[in-house]
Motif scaffolding. Structure first.
Motif, short mmCIF file in Angstrom:
data_model
loop_
_atom_site.label_atom_id
_atom_site.label_comp_id
_atom_site.label_asym_id
_atom_site.label_seq_id
_atom_site.Cartn_x
_atom_site.Cartn_y
_atom_site.Cartn_z
N PHE A 80 -8.74 5.80 4.65
CA PHE A 80 -8.61 5.71 6.11
C PHE A 80 -8.05 4.35 6.50
O PHE A 80 -8.46 3.31 5.97
N SER A 81 -7.08 4.40 7.44
CA SER A 81 -6.54 3.17 8.02
C SER A 81 -6.80 3.17 9.52
O SER A 81 -6.54 4.18 10.19
N GLY A 82 -7.28 2.04 10.02
CA GLY A 82 -7.45 1.90 11.45
C GLY A 82 -6.14 1.69 12.18
O GLY A 82 -6.10 1.61 13.41
N SER A 83 -5.03 1.64 11.42
CA SER A 83 -3.71 1.45 12.01
C SER A 83 -2.73 2.42 11.35
O SER A 83 -2.83 3.63 11.57
N ASN A 84 -1.82 1.94 10.52
CA ASN A 84 -0.80 2.76 9.88
C ASN A 84 -1.02 2.87 8.37
O ASN A 84 -1.45 1.92 7.73
N GLY A 85 -0.67 4.03 7.82
CA GLY A 85 -0.76 4.22 6.38
C GLY A 85 -2.17 4.53 5.92
O GLY A 85 -2.86 3.65 5.39
N GLY A 86 -2.61 5.77 6.10
CA GLY A 86 -3.96 6.14 5.72
C GLY A 86 -4.27 5.87 4.27
O GLY A 86 -5.36 5.39 3.93
N ALA A 87 -3.32 6.14 3.38
CA ALA A 87 -3.49 5.84 1.96
C ALA A 87 -2.68 4.62 1.55
O ALA A 87 -3.22 3.71 0.91
N ILE A 88 -1.39 4.57 1.91
CA ILE A 88 -0.49 3.51 1.42
C ILE A 88 0.35 2.97 2.57
O ILE A 88 0.85 3.74 3.41
N TYR A 89 0.55 1.66 2.56
CA TYR A 89 1.48 1.02 3.48
C TYR A 89 2.41 0.14 2.66
O TYR A 89 1.96 -0.74 1.92
N THR A 90 3.73 0.39 2.77
CA THR A 90 4.71 -0.46 2.08
C THR A 90 5.48 -1.26 3.12
O THR A 90 5.89 -0.72 4.15
N ASN A 91 5.71 -2.53 2.83
CA ASN A 91 6.29 -3.42 3.82
C ASN A 91 7.51 -4.14 3.26
O ASN A 91 7.74 -4.16 2.05
N GLN A 92 8.29 -4.72 4.14
CA GLN A 92 9.44 -5.55 3.82
C GLN A 92 10.40 -4.81 2.88
O GLN A 92 10.82 -3.70 3.19
N THR A 93 10.74 -5.32 1.73
CA THR A 93 11.71 -4.66 0.85
C THR A 93 11.02 -4.03 -0.36
O THR A 93 11.62 -3.90 -1.43
N ALA A 94 9.79 -3.62 -0.21
CA ALA A 94 9.04 -3.03 -1.32
C ALA A 94 9.62 -1.68 -1.73
O ALA A 94 10.24 -0.97 -0.94
N THR A 95 9.38 -1.33 -2.99
CA THR A 95 9.80 -0.04 -3.54
C THR A 95 8.56 0.70 -4.04
O THR A 95 7.77 0.15 -4.81
N LEU A 96 8.41 1.95 -3.61
CA LEU A 96 7.28 2.78 -4.03
C LEU A 96 7.80 4.04 -4.69
O LEU A 96 8.69 4.71 -4.17
N SER A 97 7.25 4.37 -5.87
CA SER A 97 7.57 5.61 -6.56
C SER A 97 6.28 6.35 -6.89
O SER A 97 5.41 5.80 -7.57
N CYS A 98 6.15 7.58 -6.39
CA CYS A 98 4.97 8.41 -6.67
C CYS A 98 5.43 9.70 -7.35
O CYS A 98 6.26 10.43 -6.79
N THR A 99 4.89 9.96 -8.54
CA THR A 99 5.24 11.17 -9.28
C THR A 99 3.97 11.89 -9.70
O THR A 99 3.08 11.28 -10.32
N THR A 100 3.89 13.16 -9.36
CA THR A 100 2.73 13.99 -9.69
C THR A 100 1.45 13.33 -9.19
O THR A 100 0.49 13.10 -9.94
N VAL A 101 1.46 13.03 -7.91
CA VAL A 101 0.30 12.43 -7.27
C VAL A 101 -0.22 13.40 -6.21
O VAL A 101 0.56 14.00 -5.47
N THR A 102 -1.54 13.56 -6.14
CA THR A 102 -2.17 14.38 -5.12
C THR A 102 -2.77 13.47 -4.05
O THR A 102 -3.58 12.60 -4.36
N PHE A 103 -2.34 13.70 -2.80
CA PHE A 103 -2.89 12.97 -1.66
C PHE A 103 -3.67 13.97 -0.81
O PHE A 103 -3.08 14.93 -0.28
N ILE A 104 -4.96 13.77 -0.67
CA ILE A 104 -5.78 14.75 0.03
C ILE A 104 -6.78 14.09 0.96
O ILE A 104 -7.44 13.11 0.59
N GLU A 105 -6.79 14.57 2.21
CA GLU A 105 -7.77 14.15 3.21
C GLU A 105 -7.74 12.65 3.48
O GLU A 105 -8.77 12.00 3.62
N ASN A 106 -6.54 12.10 3.57
CA ASN A 106 -6.38 10.72 4.01
C ASN A 106 -6.05 10.72 5.50
O ASN A 106 -5.50 11.69 6.03
#
Length: 641
Positions: free
Chosen positions: A163-189
Motif C-alpha cells: 500500500f502507498s499513501g500516494s503513488n505506486g502501491g507496489a513499486i515507484y520508479t523515478n528519474q531515469t530508472a529502468t525496471l524489468s519485471c518477468t514472470t511476476v505476480t502482483f496481487i491486491e496492491n
C-alpha cells in the motif's frame, strides 16, 4: 561463516566474511551496514530475520561499495505500520541480489516499505522473491527506485498486499530508472493516488513481461500508471479484476509517454473511464494481439479510452463483452485523438447510451481497416457513433448483427464517415434499430469502391446526402430509408440522394444503380442519374396487364404475355404446330373463341388453347380442351361448368 545471533552477524560482517550462513532465526536490533561483497544465506528457506519491535530503521543499509546477496531468508519488519519513524527493510545505494527471499510486514513513513534503491546503486536483481504486506506513507508501497540510471530486475516473484499513501502501491520508479519485471505476480496492491502496482515517473523505462496483475486498486491506473515521457513495454501479461476509482482500470498511460503493449489480456477490470486502458493527453501507444473481455466502465470505454490528442495503433486485437454505462462499449476516442484499428474484432460489447463498439468524439479521427464490428448493442449507434466534427474511415471491414434500441443499428454519424474498398453491412436484418437499422447520417458520408448496406441509409437532410468520391463497383448497394428528407411529398419533388465530389466530378449510371429506393411508399418512384446527381424521381408506370396462356402444347407461343391499353388491338396468332395435333383456336372462360383482343379491354387475361388430335390413342378427331377461369373484359363471370 555460521552465525546464530544479531551480535555474531555484526562480527562476521566486521571480519568481511564473504559468505554468512544464518543457522537460526535472529531478531535485528539495529542497522546492518553492507560495505563490501557478501552473501547472507539462511540455513533453510524459512530462516527469519525479524526487526525488533523497538527498532524501526533499516535492517540492511547497502553503501555505494556494498554488494549484498540475500538467499533463503525471510526478512520481517515486525508490522511497524503506525510507527512515526518506520523505514524500509533494505536501503540500497550499492548492488543487491535476492533469491528465495521473503520481505514482509514493513511500513515506511517515507518511501519503499520493503526496499528503497537510490544513491549510487547500479543493479538490483530479485529472483524467486516474495514481498508482502509492505507500505509507505509516501510513494512506492513496497519498492522505491530513484536516482540516475538505476536498474531493477525482478523475476519469478510475487508482490502482494502493498500500500502507498500516494503513488505506486507496489513499486515507484523515478528519474531515469529502468525496471524489468518477468514472470511476476502482483496481487491486491493499492495506491491512494495512481498506479496500484507501478507508478513509472518521468523519463523512466519499464518492461513488464509474462506477469499477472490481479485485484490491484488505485485512483488512476488500477495496476500500472506510466507518467509523462516514459517508455513502458508490456508484453504477455494478464490484467484481471483491477480497479481504478477514476480512469484506467488496469493501465493508465499519461502525457507524452510512448508505449508498446503486445499479447496481453485485460479481463474484468473496472473504472469510470477506460476500464481496461486509459491513454491520456498526447501519449502514443502501439497495441497488438491483445484481448479485452468483460471489462466495465461506469462512464465511457469498457475496454480502451483514448483521451485528448493521443495516438493509438491497434492491430490484431479483440474487444468482447465489455460494457460502458454511457458511451463506447469497447472504445472511446476523445477530442483530437487519432485511432488506427487494424485486423481486429469488436464483438458483443454494450453501451448504455451511444456506440456499442466505438465512439468517436469531436475532432477525433479513427481509421478502421480489415476489422469486424459485430453483435454490439447501444441505445444509439449499435456499432459506431461519430460526434460532430469527428471522423471515421472504414475500409475492407464487416459491420453486422449490431443493435440499437432507438436509432442507428450500425452507425450513428454526425461527423464525417468514409466507406472505401469493401465494407459489408450484412444481409437484411443483420443490423437492427427502430429508426435507421443501418446508417443514420446527419453528417458527411463519403463512399467509393464496393459497399453493401442493405440495412438502409437514413439521410436526415439535403446537407447529408451521400458524397461519391470514386466510382462505385458493381455489387454496391445503398438501400435508402424513408426519412424526414427522403419521403414522397405531395408535390412529388425530385429528391437528391447522392452527389459527385471534386475528386470524382462526373457520376456514371453504374453509380446510380447502386442505390435502391425505400421499400415502401415509393411505388411510383425510381432512381435516376439526373443532372449528374443520383435522384429519386416520381415516374408512375403506365398501366400494364398480363396475358396468361393455358394448355399450350407447343414450346413456342408468339403472342405477348402482357399489354398496355395503347397496345390494343392485339391479333392473336397460333402457337407453333405440334405433330399429331391440330390447333383449333384460343378460347375465353365462357367458351367463346377469341382471335383478337379489342380496344377498350382492361384487366388481366387468361386464354386457353384447344386442339384436335389427328391420330393416336384417342382416335381421329378427338378434341382436347382445357377449362380455366378467363377474364377478357371488365366483367368477371363465373367459370363455365
Amino acid at each position: 561463516m555460521n552465525v546464530s545471533s544479531y551480535q555474531e552477524l555484526l562480527i562476521a560482517l566486521a571480519m568481511n566474511a564473504p559468505i554468512i550462513i544464518v543457522t537460526n532465526d535472529i531478531v535485528i536490533e539495529g542497522q546492518i551496514t553492507i560495505n563490501y561483497a557478501v552473501a547472507i544465506q539462511g540455513i533453510e528457506r524459512t530462516t527469519l530475520l525479524q526487526r525488533s519491535t523497538t527498532y524501526s530503521g533499516y535492517v540492511f543499509n547497502i553503501t555505494a561499495n556494498g554488494q549484498l546477496l540475500l538467499q533463503d531468508l525471510i526478512v520481517d519488519g515486525g508490522s511497524t505500520i503506525g510507527l512515526e519513524d518506520g523505514s524500509s527493510l533494505i536501503n540500497s545505494a550499492g548492488t543487491l541480489n535476492t533469491n528465495n527471499v521473503t520481505l514482509q510486514n514493513s511500513s515506511s513513513t517515507f518511501r519503499g516499505g520493503a526496499l528503497m534503491v537510490g544513491g549510487a546503486s547500479t543493479v538490483t536483481v530479485m529472483n524467486n522473491t516474495i514481498i508482502s504486506n509492505c507500505s509507505a506513507v509516501g510513494i512506492g508501497g513496497a519498492i522505491y527506485v530513484g536516482g540516475t540510471n538505476k536498474r531493477v530486475v525482478i523475476t519469478n516473484s510475487t508482490i502482494s498486499g502493498s500500500f502507498s499513501g500516494s503513488n505506486g502501491g507496489a513499486i515507484y520508479t523515478n528519474q531515469t530508472a529502468t525496471l524489468s519485471c518477468t514472470t511476476v505476480t502482483f496481487i491486491e496492491n493499492e495506491a491512494s493516488t495512481n498506479g496500484g502496482v507501478l507508478f513509472a515517473n518521468i523519463n523512466t523505462t519499464t518492461t513488464i513481461s509474462n506477469c499477472q496483475c490481479m485485484m490491484n486498486v488505485a485512483s488512476n491506473g488500477g495496476a500500472i500508471f506510466a507518467n509523462a515521457s516514459t517508455t513502458p513495454e508490456i508484453v504477455d501479461t494478464v490484467f484481471t479484476e483491477n480497479i481504478a476509482r477514476a480512469n484506467g482500470g488496469a493501465v493508465y498511460l499519461n502525457n507524452d509517454s510512448n508505449s508498446l503493449l503486445s499479447r496481453n489480456s485485460f479481463e474484468r477490470n473496472e473504472a469510470i473511464n477506460g476500464a481496461g486502458l486509459f491513454v491520456n493527453n498526447a501519449a502514443t501507444m502501439n497495441l497488438d494481439n491483445t484481448s479485452f473481455t468483460n471489462n466495465v466502465a461506469s462512464n465511457n470505454a469498457g475496454a480502451l479510452f483514448m483521451n485528448t490528442n493521443t495516438q493509438s495503433t491497434i492491430t490484431a486485437c479483440t474487444s468482447r463483452a465489455n460494457v460502458a454505462v454511457n458511451n463506447g462499449g469497447a472504445m472511446y476516442a476523445n477530442i483530437g485523438a487519432i485511432l488506427q484499428l487494424e485486423n481486429s474484432l469488436i464483438d458483443s460489447n454494450i453501451a448504455g447510451n451511444e456506440a456499442g463498439g466505438i465512439y468517436v468524439n469531436s475532432t477525433a479521427n479513427a481509421t478502421v481497416s480489415n476489422a469486424e464490428i459485430n453483435g454490439n448493442e447501444a441505445v444509439i449507434g449499435g456499432a459506431v457513433s461519430i460526434n460532430t466534427n469527428g471522423s471515421m474511415m472504414i475500409t475492407n471491414s464487416r459491420i453486422i448483427d449490431n443493435n440499437a434500441s432507438v436509432r442507428a443499428g450500425a452507425i450513428n454519424n454526425f461527423g464525417a464517415l468514409t466507406l472505401i474498398n469493401r465494407v459489408d453491412f450484412g444481409p437484411i436484418g443483420s443490423n437492427e434499430a427502430p429508426i435507421a437499422p443501418g446508417i443514420f447520417n446527419a453528417g458527411e458520408m463519403n463512399v467509393e469502391d464496393l459497399t453493401t448496406d442493405i440495412n438502409g441509409v437514413y439521410i436526415v437532410d439535403a446537407e447529408n446526402v451521400i458524397r461519391i468520391i470514386n466510382p462505385l463497383f458493381a455489387g454496391s448497394v445503398f438501400q435508402l430509408d424513408t426519412s424526414e428528407y427522403v419521403f414522397p411529398d405531395p408535390e412529388r419533388s425530385p429528391i437528391v440522394v447522392a452527389i459527385p465530389t471534386p475528386q470524382y466530378p462526373v457520376l456514371s449510371q453504374s453509380d446510380a444503380n447502386a442505390f435502391l429506393k425505400p421499400v415502401t411508399g415509393f411505388e411510383d418512384w425510381e432512381i435516376q442519374l439526373l443532372n449528374n446527381q443520383v435522384v429519386l424521381v416520381f415516374n408512375p408506370s403506365p398501366l400494364q396487364y398480363t396475358i396468361t396462356y393455358v394448355g399450350v402444347l407447343s414450346t413456342i407461343n408468339p403472342n405477348p404475355t402482357s399489354y398496355r391499353p395503347e397496345d390494343l388491338p392485339i391479333v392473336l396468332q397460333d402457337p407453333n404446330p405440334v405433330e399429331g395435333y391440330e390447333f383449333i383456336g384460343w378460347f375465353d372462360e365462357l367458351g367463346n373463341q377469341v382471335s383478337i383482343i379489342p380496344q377498350g379491354t382492361v384487366g388481366d387475361i387468361v386464354l386457353y388453347a384447344r386442339y384436335r388430335e389427328t391420330g393416336g390413342a384417342f382416335g381421329e378427331g378427338q378434341m382436347i380442351t382445357n377449362r380455366v377461369r378467363v377474364r377478357c373484359c371488365p366483367c368477371d363471370a363465373p367459370a363455365k361448368e
